[in-house]
Design a protein around this motif. Sequence first.
Motif, PDB file in Angstrom:
ATOM      1  N   ARG A  75       0.814  -1.223   0.000  1.00 38.88           N
ATOM      2  CA  ARG A  75       0.000   0.000   0.000  1.00 38.88           C
ATOM      3  C   ARG A  75       0.843   1.267   0.000  1.00 38.88           C
ATOM      4  O   ARG A  75       0.386   2.321  -0.419  1.00 38.88           O
ATOM      5  CB  ARG A  75      -0.947  -0.007   1.200  1.00 38.88           C
ATOM      6  CG  ARG A  75      -1.960  -1.128   1.141  1.00 38.88           C
ATOM      7  CD  ARG A  75      -2.982  -1.077   2.267  1.00 38.88           C
ATOM      8  NE  ARG A  75      -2.476  -0.739   3.567  1.00 38.88           N
ATOM      9  CZ  ARG A  75      -2.025  -1.604   4.472  1.00 38.88           C
ATOM     10  NH1 ARG A  75      -2.006  -2.895   4.196  1.00 38.88           N
ATOM     11  NH2 ARG A  75      -1.593  -1.202   5.650  1.00 38.88           N
ATOM     12  N   GLU A  76       2.080   1.169   0.415  1.00 38.72           N
ATOM     13  CA  GLU A  76       2.968   2.326   0.487  1.00 38.72           C
ATOM     14  C   GLU A  76       3.179   2.980  -0.881  1.00 38.72           C
ATOM     15  O   GLU A  76       3.437   4.167  -0.977  1.00 38.72           O
ATOM     16  CB  GLU A  76       4.317   1.867   1.062  1.00 38.72           C
ATOM     17  CG  GLU A  76       5.335   2.951   1.217  1.00 38.72           C
ATOM     18  CD  GLU A  76       6.634   2.423   1.803  1.00 38.72           C
ATOM     19  OE1 GLU A  76       7.684   3.030   1.509  1.00 38.72           O
ATOM     20  OE2 GLU A  76       6.616   1.415   2.534  1.00 38.72           O
ATOM     21  N   TYR A  77       3.044   2.216  -1.953  1.00 39.64           N
ATOM     22  CA  TYR A  77       3.341   2.723  -3.286  1.00 39.64           C
ATOM     23  C   TYR A  77       2.108   3.097  -4.103  1.00 39.64           C
ATOM     24  O   TYR A  77       2.227   3.490  -5.254  1.00 39.64           O
ATOM     25  CB  TYR A  77       4.183   1.704  -4.062  1.00 39.64           C
ATOM     26  CG  TYR A  77       5.534   1.486  -3.434  1.00 39.64           C
ATOM     27  CD1 TYR A  77       6.520   2.468  -3.512  1.00 39.64           C
ATOM     28  CD2 TYR A  77       5.814   0.323  -2.737  1.00 39.64           C
ATOM     29  CE1 TYR A  77       7.748   2.283  -2.916  1.00 39.64           C
ATOM     30  CE2 TYR A  77       7.046   0.129  -2.134  1.00 39.64           C
ATOM     31  CZ  TYR A  77       8.010   1.113  -2.229  1.00 39.64           C
ATOM     32  OH  TYR A  77       9.221   0.934  -1.635  1.00 39.64           O
ATOM     33  N   ILE A  78       0.930   2.981  -3.540  1.00 33.41           N
ATOM     34  CA  ILE A  78      -0.286   3.251  -4.309  1.00 33.41           C
ATOM     35  C   ILE A  78      -0.352   4.713  -4.747  1.00 33.41           C
ATOM     36  O   ILE A  78      -0.613   5.005  -5.911  1.00 33.41           O
ATOM     37  CB  ILE A  78      -1.550   2.831  -3.527  1.00 33.41           C
ATOM     38  CG1 ILE A  78      -1.608   1.305  -3.460  1.00 33.41           C
ATOM     39  CG2 ILE A  78      -2.807   3.398  -4.178  1.00 33.41           C
ATOM     40  CD1 ILE A  78      -2.754   0.755  -2.639  1.00 33.41           C
ATOM     41  N   GLY A  79      -0.112   5.647  -3.836  1.00 37.31           N
ATOM     42  CA  GLY A  79      -0.158   7.073  -4.192  1.00 37.31           C
ATOM     43  C   GLY A  79       0.880   7.433  -5.237  1.00 37.31           C
ATOM     44  O   GLY A  79       0.596   8.155  -6.201  1.00 37.31           O
TER      45      GLY A  79
END
Length: 120
Positions: free
Chosen positions: A75-79
């Motif tokens: 989830r850390e890389y979604i943005g």
Amino acid sequence: MIETVREKGYDATFSVHNHNDLGMGTANTLTGVQAGARQVEVTINGIGERAGNTSLEEVVAAIHTKKIGTTNINREYIGESSKLLSKITGVNVQPNKAIVGSNAFSHSSGIHQDGFLKKP
């Protein structure tokens, strides 16, 4: 449909692929997950034909926060991925887009800000 087939004893990996024509892509995908789908076909920023496909960011956030399953998505890389895709395609993300929009988690005025300040 997934539940019915699973109840008959078929051992298969069920996948769901939904479009967002009626604004129900994420809801339908999550219903599929709850029924036993172990694979979901999604896209970043909802990009897709017609009104778009189910957004990865919405599905992952809902699965995580509602604890209705697990994912192997970092989830850390979604943005960051959302911003990169926007840059590559030239399609801007609307500011109020769930999860990745610039206003999605902002509090700036009115009753929302009042409540946030009183009980963050």
